[in-house]
Design an enzyme around this catalytic site. Sequence first.
Site, PDB file in Angstrom:
ATOM      1  N   HIS A 170       5.266 -11.511 -24.099  1.00  0.00           N
ATOM      2  CA  HIS A 170       4.426 -12.714 -24.000  1.00  0.00           C
ATOM      3  C   HIS A 170       3.187 -12.594 -24.881  1.00  0.00           C
ATOM      4  O   HIS A 170       2.833 -13.523 -25.606  1.00  0.00           O
ATOM      5  CB  HIS A 170       3.972 -12.935 -22.550  1.00  0.00           C
ATOM      6  CG  HIS A 170       5.074 -13.228 -21.603  1.00  0.00           C
ATOM      7  ND1 HIS A 170       5.250 -12.509 -20.438  1.00  0.00           N
ATOM      8  CD2 HIS A 170       6.054 -14.173 -21.608  1.00  0.00           C
ATOM      9  CE1 HIS A 170       6.287 -12.990 -19.779  1.00  0.00           C
ATOM     10  NE2 HIS A 170       6.800 -13.996 -20.473  1.00  0.00           N
ATOM     11  N   LYS A 172      11.286 -20.785  -6.559  1.00  0.00           N
ATOM     12  CA  LYS A 172      11.255 -19.373  -6.953  1.00  0.00           C
ATOM     13  C   LYS A 172      10.203 -18.628  -6.141  1.00  0.00           C
ATOM     14  O   LYS A 172       9.115 -19.137  -5.912  1.00  0.00           O
ATOM     15  CB  LYS A 172      10.910 -19.227  -8.436  1.00  0.00           C
ATOM     16  CG  LYS A 172      12.015 -19.645  -9.373  1.00  0.00           C
ATOM     17  CD  LYS A 172      11.622 -19.326 -10.799  1.00  0.00           C
ATOM     18  CE  LYS A 172      12.726 -19.689 -11.765  1.00  0.00           C
ATOM     19  NZ  LYS A 172      12.339 -19.387 -13.152  1.00  0.00           N
ATOM     20  N   ARG A 189      13.928 -14.882 -27.989  1.00  0.00           N
ATOM     21  CA  ARG A 189      14.387 -13.498 -28.120  1.00  0.00           C
ATOM     22  C   ARG A 189      15.798 -13.423 -28.677  1.00  0.00           C
ATOM     23  O   ARG A 189      16.177 -12.426 -29.271  1.00  0.00           O
ATOM     24  CB  ARG A 189      14.378 -12.806 -26.744  1.00  0.00           C
ATOM     25  CG  ARG A 189      13.013 -12.629 -26.157  1.00  0.00           C
ATOM     26  CD  ARG A 189      13.121 -12.133 -24.741  1.00  0.00           C
ATOM     27  NE  ARG A 189      13.861 -13.119 -23.969  1.00  0.00           N
ATOM     28  CZ  ARG A 189      13.824 -13.261 -22.661  1.00  0.00           C
ATOM     29  NH1 ARG A 189      13.083 -12.453 -21.953  1.00  0.00           N
ATOM     30  NH2 ARG A 189      14.515 -14.187 -22.041  1.00  0.00           N
ATOM     31  N   SER A 198      10.762 -10.630 -18.243  1.00  0.00           N
ATOM     32  CA  SER A 198      10.034 -10.345 -16.997  1.00  0.00           C
ATOM     33  C   SER A 198      10.969  -9.855 -15.899  1.00  0.00           C
ATOM     34  O   SER A 198      10.597  -9.002 -15.095  1.00  0.00           O
ATOM     35  CB  SER A 198       9.283 -11.590 -16.527  1.00  0.00           C
ATOM     36  OG  SER A 198       8.229 -11.883 -17.400  1.00  0.00           O
TER      37      SER A 198
END
Length: 157
Positions: free
Chosen positions: A18, A42, A91, A129
């Site tokens: 990040h 979540k 990514r 993460s």
Amino acid sequence: MQRICLFPGTFDPITLGHTDIIDRALELFDEVVVGIGVNATKIPMFPVEQRQAWIRDIYKNQPKVKALTYEGLTIKCCQTIGARYILRGIRSFTDFEYEKAIAEVNRMMDPSIETYFLNSSPNVGTLASTLVRDVIRNSGDASRLLPAAVWQSVKKP
């Protein structure tokens, strides 16, 4: 007109992946707002207040970086803060396909807000993460995955 971008995510926790994107975006935008999205479905590992404090600590000497929390649509958050850009880190090809679909829907909702994609730097391109949380949960050494301020607060003695 100021070039304000929103970099949305959960940042649970904020990783070196990040910060790589944020640091590189500083040359592109006048202000980078790190938007911590709160999703009721979540259950995060770290409280939103902790995640916001980490971001503020990491960027305490960089006035161009702000942190906030928001609920609901990212595009609405952009409209509220006057951001004309959304920043996303990529990514992999899979990330790109997913992010492209979101960008297209956002553009349909508000054509004046543009999404910018930045490829992750090779040294942090595999960081997620989810993986970092697994390392932390299992008392692993996440020092090469996290900013120092985050690692210092999550490592177990």
